[in-house]
Design a protein around this motif. Sequence first.
Motif, PDB file in Angstrom:
ATOM      1  N   ALA A  91       0.841  -1.188   0.000  1.00 26.18           N
ATOM      2  CA  ALA A  91       0.000   0.000   0.000  1.00 26.18           C
ATOM      3  C   ALA A  91       0.880   1.243   0.000  1.00 26.18           C
ATOM      4  O   ALA A  91       1.943   1.276   0.630  1.00 26.18           O
ATOM      5  CB  ALA A  91      -0.914  -0.006   1.222  1.00 26.18           C
ATOM      6  N   ALA A  92       0.443   2.276  -0.706  1.00 23.00           N
ATOM      7  CA  ALA A  92       1.291   3.445  -0.933  1.00 23.00           C
ATOM      8  C   ALA A  92       1.763   4.098   0.356  1.00 23.00           C
ATOM      9  O   ALA A  92       2.960   4.346   0.542  1.00 23.00           O
ATOM     10  CB  ALA A  92       0.532   4.458  -1.793  1.00 23.00           C
ATOM     11  N   ILE A  96       5.770   4.022   1.494  1.00 22.03           N
ATOM     12  CA  ILE A  96       6.553   5.256   1.508  1.00 22.03           C
ATOM     13  C   ILE A  96       6.942   5.634   2.929  1.00 22.03           C
ATOM     14  O   ILE A  96       8.076   6.051   3.184  1.00 22.03           O
ATOM     15  CB  ILE A  96       5.777   6.388   0.820  1.00 22.03           C
ATOM     16  CG1 ILE A  96       5.542   6.051  -0.647  1.00 22.03           C
ATOM     17  CG2 ILE A  96       6.539   7.710   0.941  1.00 22.03           C
ATOM     18  CD1 ILE A  96       4.674   7.035  -1.370  1.00 22.03           C
ATOM     19  N   ALA A  97       6.020   5.466   3.884  1.00 23.80           N
ATOM     20  CA  ALA A  97       6.347   5.792   5.268  1.00 23.80           C
ATOM     21  C   ALA A  97       7.479   4.923   5.792  1.00 23.80           C
ATOM     22  O   ALA A  97       8.300   5.372   6.595  1.00 23.80           O
ATOM     23  CB  ALA A  97       5.106   5.634   6.145  1.00 23.80           C
ATOM     24  N   GLN A 104      15.106  12.509   5.495  1.00 26.04           N
ATOM     25  CA  GLN A 104      14.922  13.887   5.944  1.00 26.04           C
ATOM     26  C   GLN A 104      13.546  14.419   5.571  1.00 26.04           C
ATOM     27  O   GLN A 104      12.960  15.226   6.288  1.00 26.04           O
ATOM     28  CB  GLN A 104      15.957  14.801   5.290  1.00 26.04           C
ATOM     29  CG  GLN A 104      17.393  14.533   5.646  1.00 26.04           C
ATOM     30  CD  GLN A 104      18.290  15.634   5.122  1.00 26.04           C
ATOM     31  OE1 GLN A 104      17.909  16.805   5.124  1.00 26.04           O
ATOM     32  NE2 GLN A 104      19.469  15.269   4.676  1.00 26.04           N
ATOM     33  N   LEU A 105      13.046  13.966   4.432  1.00 26.42           N
ATOM     34  CA  LEU A 105      11.909  14.620   3.795  1.00 26.42           C
ATOM     35  C   LEU A 105      11.266  13.666   2.817  1.00 26.42           C
ATOM     36  O   LEU A 105      11.961  12.874   2.174  1.00 26.42           O
ATOM     37  CB  LEU A 105      12.436  15.853   3.050  1.00 26.42           C
ATOM     38  CG  LEU A 105      11.510  16.990   2.652  1.00 26.42           C
ATOM     39  CD1 LEU A 105      10.940  17.675   3.887  1.00 26.42           C
ATOM     40  CD2 LEU A 105      12.284  18.011   1.807  1.00 26.42           C
ATOM     41  N   ILE A 106       9.938  13.725   2.717  1.00 28.11           N
ATOM     42  CA  ILE A 106       9.202  13.029   1.665  1.00 28.11           C
ATOM     43  C   ILE A 106       8.653  14.090   0.723  1.00 28.11           C
ATOM     44  O   ILE A 106       8.115  15.116   1.170  1.00 28.11           O
ATOM     45  CB  ILE A 106       8.034  12.206   2.226  1.00 28.11           C
ATOM     46  CG1 ILE A 106       8.541  11.081   3.118  1.00 28.11           C
ATOM     47  CG2 ILE A 106       7.202  11.620   1.091  1.00 28.11           C
ATOM     48  CD1 ILE A 106       7.432  10.327   3.802  1.00 28.11           C
ATOM     49  N   ARG A 131       1.976   8.071   9.765  1.00 26.85           N
ATOM     50  CA  ARG A 131       3.089   7.129   9.873  1.00 26.85           C
ATOM     51  C   ARG A 131       4.446   7.796   9.685  1.00 26.85           C
ATOM     52  O   ARG A 131       5.443   7.306  10.199  1.00 26.85           O
ATOM     53  CB  ARG A 131       2.940   6.030   8.812  1.00 26.85           C
ATOM     54  CG  ARG A 131       1.676   5.200   8.946  1.00 26.85           C
ATOM     55  CD  ARG A 131       1.535   4.299   7.735  1.00 26.85           C
ATOM     56  NE  ARG A 131       0.249   3.647   7.685  1.00 26.85           N
ATOM     57  CZ  ARG A 131      -0.021   2.473   8.261  1.00 26.85           C
ATOM     58  NH1 ARG A 131       0.919   1.850   8.917  1.00 26.85           N
ATOM     59  NH2 ARG A 131      -1.223   1.939   8.179  1.00 26.85           N
ATOM     60  N   SER A 132       4.491   8.882   8.931  1.00 25.96           N
ATOM     61  CA  SER A 132       5.781   9.449   8.528  1.00 25.96           C
ATOM     62  C   SER A 132       6.508  10.091   9.697  1.00 25.96           C
ATOM     63  O   SER A 132       5.925  10.891  10.429  1.00 25.96           O
ATOM     64  CB  SER A 132       5.573  10.488   7.428  1.00 25.96           C
ATOM     65  OG  SER A 132       6.796  11.138   7.144  1.00 25.96           O
ATOM     66  N   PRO A 133       7.784   9.796   9.876  1.00 22.43           N
ATOM     67  CA  PRO A 133       8.574  10.457  10.911  1.00 22.43           C
ATOM     68  C   PRO A 133       9.228  11.748  10.439  1.00 22.43           C
ATOM     69  O   PRO A 133      10.071  12.301  11.140  1.00 22.43           O
ATOM     70  CB  PRO A 133       9.635   9.407  11.248  1.00 22.43           C
ATOM     71  CG  PRO A 133       9.864   8.714   9.949  1.00 22.43           C
ATOM     72  CD  PRO A 133       8.535   8.700   9.235  1.00 22.43           C
TER      73      PRO A 133
END
Length: 291
Positions: A91-92, A96-97, A104-106, A131-133
């Motif tokens: 799942a996207a 990605i997460a 550093q960055l998405i 989810r993203s840190p």
Amino acid sequence: MADPIVVGVDGSAPSLQAVAWAAREAALRGAPLRIVHVALRWAYDVPLVPQPAHWGPDMEAASRQLLRQAAERARADAPAVTVTTEILDGAAAEAIAATARSAQLIVVGGRGRGGFAGLLLGSVSGDLAARSPCPVVIVGRPQAGHGAEIVVGVTGRPGRDPVVRFAFEEAVLRRLPLRAVHAWTHPAVRGPGDMQPLVYDVESVGQEEARLLAESLAGWREKFPDVTFVEHVVHGHPAKALGDASPSAALVVVGAPGRTSLFGSTVHALLHHAQAPVAVIPCTPARAHRL
């Protein structure tokens, strides 16, 4: 080596614009660029008509060609940046997460094919933010991000230091001035139990909101003495105030409304109308930006 910048691509023109922006950002930060493409799969418990194609040699070849095209675009915009590519499965948001744990960055485009259309405004975007840190940058317009200043939305609420810090750091990287925008529609509530007056004087409340903005920025001038910044107080909706400031911006920086939902009404409206890339910054200490 510095942590990478991760950019998601799906072959659409907006995702290639996101690649170009991410490549230039990687060059500014001295960071590698990781270009990822998610092999989006349909959920087996959801009936779809017609059935989507299964993953196979043809789809893999198409995905690798898509990544080659993206890498060529990145190297054209930032020849010195180290570029890697990868096909992710799943799942996207989850895929990605997972890469963002060491990023550093998405960076993603504002429009796209398949799941990346949802990455901006749908459920995937909320999942990714939860989810993203690290911060998420949405590049939504062609030729965006070449403005003359960094714009940051300042609410005056506690816990928003990561937003202001990210904006100042971007101003340093780009050698640009910073515009701190504080918009208000009702008098600020400074603490629990405070009551908003039913009737208030706009001018006097505006002066109080200006003091609130100044307090929120106190100390940042000493931390970033080379950054020129202006304080801009607007009586109006925050999304409109930031949108009005965006045509002259290289980047608009805002805070995520909360852990469970990235796109509150202000951020959602801003993403529709901003004329510059928008960086959405998580505000809990564990998810603060690392330059």
